[in-house]
Motif scaffolding. Structure first.
Motif, PDB file in Angstrom:
ATOM      1  N   VAL A  18      74.899  89.118  37.285  1.00  0.00           N
ATOM      2  CA  VAL A  18      74.077  89.348  36.098  1.00  0.00           C
ATOM      3  C   VAL A  18      74.482  88.365  34.990  1.00  0.00           C
ATOM      4  O   VAL A  18      73.621  87.780  34.318  1.00  0.00           O
ATOM      5  N   ALA A  19      75.795  88.147  34.849  1.00  0.00           N
ATOM      6  CA  ALA A  19      76.280  87.226  33.823  1.00  0.00           C
ATOM      7  C   ALA A  19      75.761  85.815  34.083  1.00  0.00           C
ATOM      8  O   ALA A  19      75.311  85.126  33.162  1.00  0.00           O
ATOM      9  N   VAL A  20      75.824  85.392  35.344  1.00  0.00           N
ATOM     10  CA  VAL A  20      75.334  84.054  35.684  1.00  0.00           C
ATOM     11  C   VAL A  20      73.853  83.924  35.347  1.00  0.00           C
ATOM     12  O   VAL A  20      73.414  82.936  34.747  1.00  0.00           O
ATOM     13  N   ILE A  21      73.091  84.957  35.695  1.00  0.00           N
ATOM     14  CA  ILE A  21      71.650  84.910  35.410  1.00  0.00           C
ATOM     15  C   ILE A  21      71.412  84.811  33.906  1.00  0.00           C
ATOM     16  O   ILE A  21      70.531  84.085  33.450  1.00  0.00           O
ATOM     17  N   ALA A  22      72.227  85.518  33.135  1.00  0.00           N
ATOM     18  CA  ALA A  22      72.033  85.538  31.687  1.00  0.00           C
ATOM     19  C   ALA A  22      72.446  84.216  31.041  1.00  0.00           C
ATOM     20  O   ALA A  22      71.795  83.739  30.109  1.00  0.00           O
ATOM     21  N   ILE A  23      73.514  83.601  31.552  1.00  0.00           N
ATOM     22  CA  ILE A  23      74.070  82.421  30.891  1.00  0.00           C
ATOM     23  C   ILE A  23      73.476  81.117  31.439  1.00  0.00           C
ATOM     24  O   ILE A  23      73.257  80.164  30.690  1.00  0.00           O
ATOM     25  N   ALA A  24      73.188  81.105  32.747  1.00  0.00           N
ATOM     26  CA  ALA A  24      72.800  79.858  33.412  1.00  0.00           C
ATOM     27  C   ALA A  24      71.707  79.047  32.712  1.00  0.00           C
ATOM     28  O   ALA A  24      71.820  77.825  32.640  1.00  0.00           O
ATOM     29  N   PRO A  25      70.634  79.692  32.218  1.00  0.00           N
ATOM     30  CA  PRO A  25      69.565  78.856  31.647  1.00  0.00           C
ATOM     31  C   PRO A  25      70.022  77.976  30.484  1.00  0.00           C
ATOM     32  O   PRO A  25      69.346  77.014  30.130  1.00  0.00           O
ATOM     33  N   MET A  26      71.187  78.272  29.890  1.00  0.00           N
ATOM     34  CA  MET A  26      71.700  77.404  28.830  1.00  0.00           C
ATOM     35  C   MET A  26      72.202  76.085  29.407  1.00  0.00           C
ATOM     36  O   MET A  26      72.191  75.055  28.744  1.00  0.00           O
ATOM     37  N   ALA A  27      72.674  76.143  30.651  1.00  0.00           N
ATOM     38  CA  ALA A  27      73.254  74.948  31.248  1.00  0.00           C
ATOM     39  C   ALA A  27      72.350  74.321  32.306  1.00  0.00           C
ATOM     40  O   ALA A  27      72.378  73.122  32.528  1.00  0.00           O
ATOM     41  N   VAL A  28      71.569  75.162  32.995  1.00  0.00           N
ATOM     42  CA  VAL A  28      70.780  74.677  34.125  1.00  0.00           C
ATOM     43  C   VAL A  28      69.296  74.779  33.786  1.00  0.00           C
ATOM     44  O   VAL A  28      68.886  75.625  32.995  1.00  0.00           O
ATOM     45  N   TYR A  29      68.517  73.925  34.404  1.00  0.00           N
ATOM     46  CA  TYR A  29      67.071  73.942  34.243  1.00  0.00           C
ATOM     47  C   TYR A  29      66.525  75.327  34.643  1.00  0.00           C
ATOM     48  O   TYR A  29      66.710  75.760  35.792  1.00  0.00           O
ATOM     49  N   PRO A  30      65.888  76.055  33.728  1.00  0.00           N
ATOM     50  CA  PRO A  30      65.466  77.431  34.027  1.00  0.00           C
ATOM     51  C   PRO A  30      64.537  77.544  35.236  1.00  0.00           C
ATOM     52  O   PRO A  30      64.631  78.510  36.012  1.00  0.00           O
ATOM     53  N   LEU A 153      53.679  84.023  28.795  1.00  0.00           N
ATOM     54  CA  LEU A 153      54.777  83.576  29.656  1.00  0.00           C
ATOM     55  C   LEU A 153      54.792  82.049  29.752  1.00  0.00           C
ATOM     56  O   LEU A 153      55.491  81.482  30.585  1.00  0.00           O
ATOM     57  N   SER A 154      54.016  81.409  28.900  1.00  0.00           N
ATOM     58  CA  SER A 154      53.893  79.957  29.045  1.00  0.00           C
ATOM     59  C   SER A 154      55.220  79.252  28.767  1.00  0.00           C
ATOM     60  O   SER A 154      55.509  78.209  29.329  1.00  0.00           O
ATOM     61  N   ASN A 155      56.044  79.857  27.928  1.00  0.00           N
ATOM     62  CA  ASN A 155      57.394  79.336  27.707  1.00  0.00           C
ATOM     63  C   ASN A 155      58.253  79.655  28.934  1.00  0.00           C
ATOM     64  O   ASN A 155      58.243  80.780  29.432  1.00  0.00           O
ATOM     65  N   ASP A 156      58.999  78.639  29.429  1.00  0.00           N
ATOM     66  CA  ASP A 156      59.809  78.846  30.626  1.00  0.00           C
ATOM     67  C   ASP A 156      60.815  79.978  30.464  1.00  0.00           C
ATOM     68  O   ASP A 156      61.096  80.722  31.398  1.00  0.00           O
ATOM     69  N   MET A 157      61.383  80.120  29.266  1.00  0.00           N
ATOM     70  CA  MET A 157      62.381  81.174  29.083  1.00  0.00           C
ATOM     71  C   MET A 157      61.741  82.564  29.083  1.00  0.00           C
ATOM     72  O   MET A 157      62.367  83.546  29.476  1.00  0.00           O
ATOM     73  N   ALA A 158      60.486  82.645  28.680  1.00  0.00           N
ATOM     74  CA  ALA A 158      59.817  83.947  28.696  1.00  0.00           C
ATOM     75  C   ALA A 158      59.638  84.430  30.123  1.00  0.00           C
ATOM     76  O   ALA A 158      59.988  85.563  30.479  1.00  0.00           O
ATOM     77  N   ILE A 159      59.118  83.547  30.971  1.00  0.00           N
ATOM     78  CA  ILE A 159      58.907  83.963  32.363  1.00  0.00           C
ATOM     79  C   ILE A 159      60.255  84.113  33.070  1.00  0.00           C
ATOM     80  O   ILE A 159      60.397  84.904  34.008  1.00  0.00           O
ATOM     81  N   TYR A 160      61.253  83.371  32.559  1.00  0.00           N
ATOM     82  CA  TYR A 160      62.589  83.485  33.158  1.00  0.00           C
ATOM     83  C   TYR A 160      63.072  84.933  33.139  1.00  0.00           C
ATOM     84  O   TYR A 160      63.588  85.441  34.136  1.00  0.00           O
ATOM     85  N   TRP A 161      62.896  85.595  32.002  1.00  0.00           N
ATOM     86  CA  TRP A 161      63.393  86.970  31.915  1.00  0.00           C
ATOM     87  C   TRP A 161      62.604  87.904  32.805  1.00  0.00           C
ATOM     88  O   TRP A 161      63.144  88.849  33.371  1.00  0.00           O
TER      89      TRP A 161
END
Lengths: 312, 250
Positions: A18-30, A153-161
């Protein structure tokens, strides 16, 4: 409520995930992370059959791919909200799984696998011919639908969640299934089918329900993938895609809870970072497959679990 | 005399021209321990597979408790109370002894299609499972995976699992095969204890076990019934001695 069945090491692994899923988009392409989650959920669905019932479905891409198509079509032509698209992908895949599963479970072992492969090839053929799939073109330029009809959801981070939530719900649902009274019977069938029959279990009914559940989750995973990428194409229903999910499980560790997820991370990472080298992806995957079969047959998580004597 | 609980009429099974079981008329009386003996290849295990519907007979009928079960599915025969064990010990290898027995007890809940419920609902069966395991002398192995148990203990676990269904009739396929002397005694004592209120049909090679345990014996050779009766009758039957023990015993 769900977490009650987890052992301590599993809870820790879950927290890490869960932590990786939450933090990863800061470092990796979502989008890359979302792809991993879609394939990880697909791999978990496959693992439900191979790892806990002992059924090797060699055509699971048919259900994943059908989920892709249905979800893409519903988003593009019907304008359905995102959650309905994903759900629809799952439902249609499950309906297909109910019919194909009912045919395939009449046979055991390799014959079961061959029938699932044949039916998947049949599905592939239909996908090349039917109008709604767009044949060779697939369904392209699928607009990202709104979540619940109003959240963009057009923003990548929106659909990410959204993808993260669906992935986690699917993952926990599979965990619950394998730790339910139903799951106990599945494991008994895996261990010794004639004995389960002799105890009065109509094993075909149990296998079919497991098959339908697995195909539903596979279809939903596919449904998410086409929304993320805005495309559904033939490559998701090929036998290569089916083979890849077998490899993913083998590599991560079939019959383990976290193995398919780790497998999906490894396979997709290789694909992502080796893609500039073209066919080297396939060669590397082949070598890893050979190494896996020869050196660590239980897969990454399976070997780790055996080493530290914990069930992951 | 009462009606047989299990009977067959002209039971026959052919495999591509080879007749494994040939016109067998078997009658097992309720409450008896009935032995099925005969040399290797006599058709004993095939007979078991036919009775429990793991094989379909080519000809003939099977009645259990007055009901024609010839066309039934194996799981449904088990539900009627006719439960078998296997020649090769049939345990669920990677489940613990407790889970092995509990899977059988779980049948008492009806069908277990509830995939959304936690397996914790099964914990109310644990007590009964422990009792059954204790009954077969395995209490110290409750949480041991079945694969780690010795051969004799696997067989004991298998019997505990079968008993969990509380079947009216048990079919035991060579319950003492390949066991050490002590294990054989343990199993024989166990069978003696569990026979109350049940009928048992067993395939058995060990004649001393048969002599001490069984009320009735049917001798098969080459798929046919050679002789029937109690141990004294059967053991004096010249053809049985010839076929089963070898001619030097005559």
């Amino acid at each position: 409520m769900f977490s009650l069945g987890f052992t301590r090491p599993q809870l820790i692994a879950l927290a890490v995930m869960v932590a990786v899923i939450a933090i990863a988009p800061m470092a990796v392409y979502p989008v890359f992370m979302m792809k991993i989650m879609c394939f990880a959920l697909f791999a978990c669905a496959f693992n439900l059959l191979i790892g806990y019932v002992g059924l090797l479905s060699f055509g699971h891409a048919a259900y994943f791919g059908m989920g892709c198509y249905l979800s893409a079509y519903a988003a593009k032509h019907w304008g359905f909200p995102a959650e309905i698209c994903v759900l629809l992908g799952g439902i249609v895949a499950a309906a297909m799984g109910a019919v194909f599963g009912a045919i395939a479970i009449k046979r055991q072992g390799i014959y079961f696998s061959m029938i699932t492969l044949a039916l998947a090839q049949f599905t592939y053929f239909l996908c090349t011919q039917m109008a709604f799939t767009g044949g060779e073109d697939g369904i392209q330029n699928v607009p990202r639908p709104f979540l619940l009809g109003f959240l963009s959801l057009s923003n990548d981070m929106a659909i990410y969640w959204m993808v993260a939530v669906v992935f986690l719900v699917g993952f926990l649902a599979i965990f619950r299934i394998i730790h339910s009274p139903f799951g106990q019977v599945l494991k008994a069938i895996r261990e010794n089918e004639p004995r389960a029959i002799s105890l009065g279990y109509r094993v075909d009914d149990y296998k079919l329900l497991a098959f339908v559940l697995s195909t539903f989750i596979a279809g939903a995973a596919g449904g998410m993938k086409s929304l993320v990428f805005g495309i559904a194409s033939l490559s998701d229903v090929t036998w290569q895609a089916s083979g890849q999910i077998v490899l993913t499980n083998l590599l991560g560790g079939m019959g383990t809870v976290f193995g398919p997820v780790v497998g999906a991370v490894i396979i997709n990472t290789l694909e992502f970072y080796l893609s500039p080298f073209g066919s080297w992806v396939t060669i590397t995957q082949g070598l890893i497959f050979v190494a896996c079969v020869m050196v660590f047959r239980r897969g990454v998580i399976g070997e780790l679990g055996a080493r530290f004597k914990v069930a992951l | 005399m009462s009606e047989p609980i299990l009977s067959t009429q002209g039971l026959t099974r052919e495999f591509r021209g080879f007749v494994a079981v040939n016109g067998v008329d078997l009658q097992v009386m309720p409450g008896n321990i009935h032995a099925l003996i005969g040399p290797n290849g006599a058709g004993k295990t095939t007979c078991f597979n036919l009775l429990t519907k793991f094989l379909a007979p080519t000809r003939g009928t099977i009645h259990f408790k007055g009901r024609d079960i010839t066309g039934m599915k194996p799981a449904d025969v088990a539900r009627l109370g006719l439960v078998r064990s296997f020649q090769i010990s049939a345990v669920f290898a990677h489940l613990t002894a407790l889970e092995n027995v509990r899977v059988a007890l779980q049948r008492g809940r009806g069908a277990s299609f509830d995939f959304w419920r936690s397996e914790e609902v099964l914990h109310n069966l644990d007590q009964r499972a422990r009792e059954l395991i204790e009954d077969v002398g395995l209490s110290e192995f409750v949480n041991t995976p079945a694969v780690q148990l010795s051969y004799g203990r696997k067989r004991a676990l298998e019997i505990a699992t079968t008993l969990a269904l509380d079947p009216e009739m048990m079919l035991l396929d060579e319950p003492t095969a390949g066991m050490t002397h002590e294990d054989v005694e343990r199993i024989v004592a166990l069978i003696r204890r569990i026979r109350a209120g049940r009928t048992i049909l067993m395939v058995e090679h060990n004649l001393s076990v048969v002599e001490g345990l069984c009320d009735a014996i049917t001798v098969l050779t080459r798929g046919r019934v050679l002789a029937e009766g109690d141990y004294a009758t059967v053991s004096r039957h010249p053809e049985v001695i010839e076929a089963y023990l070898g001619s030097e015993h005559v």
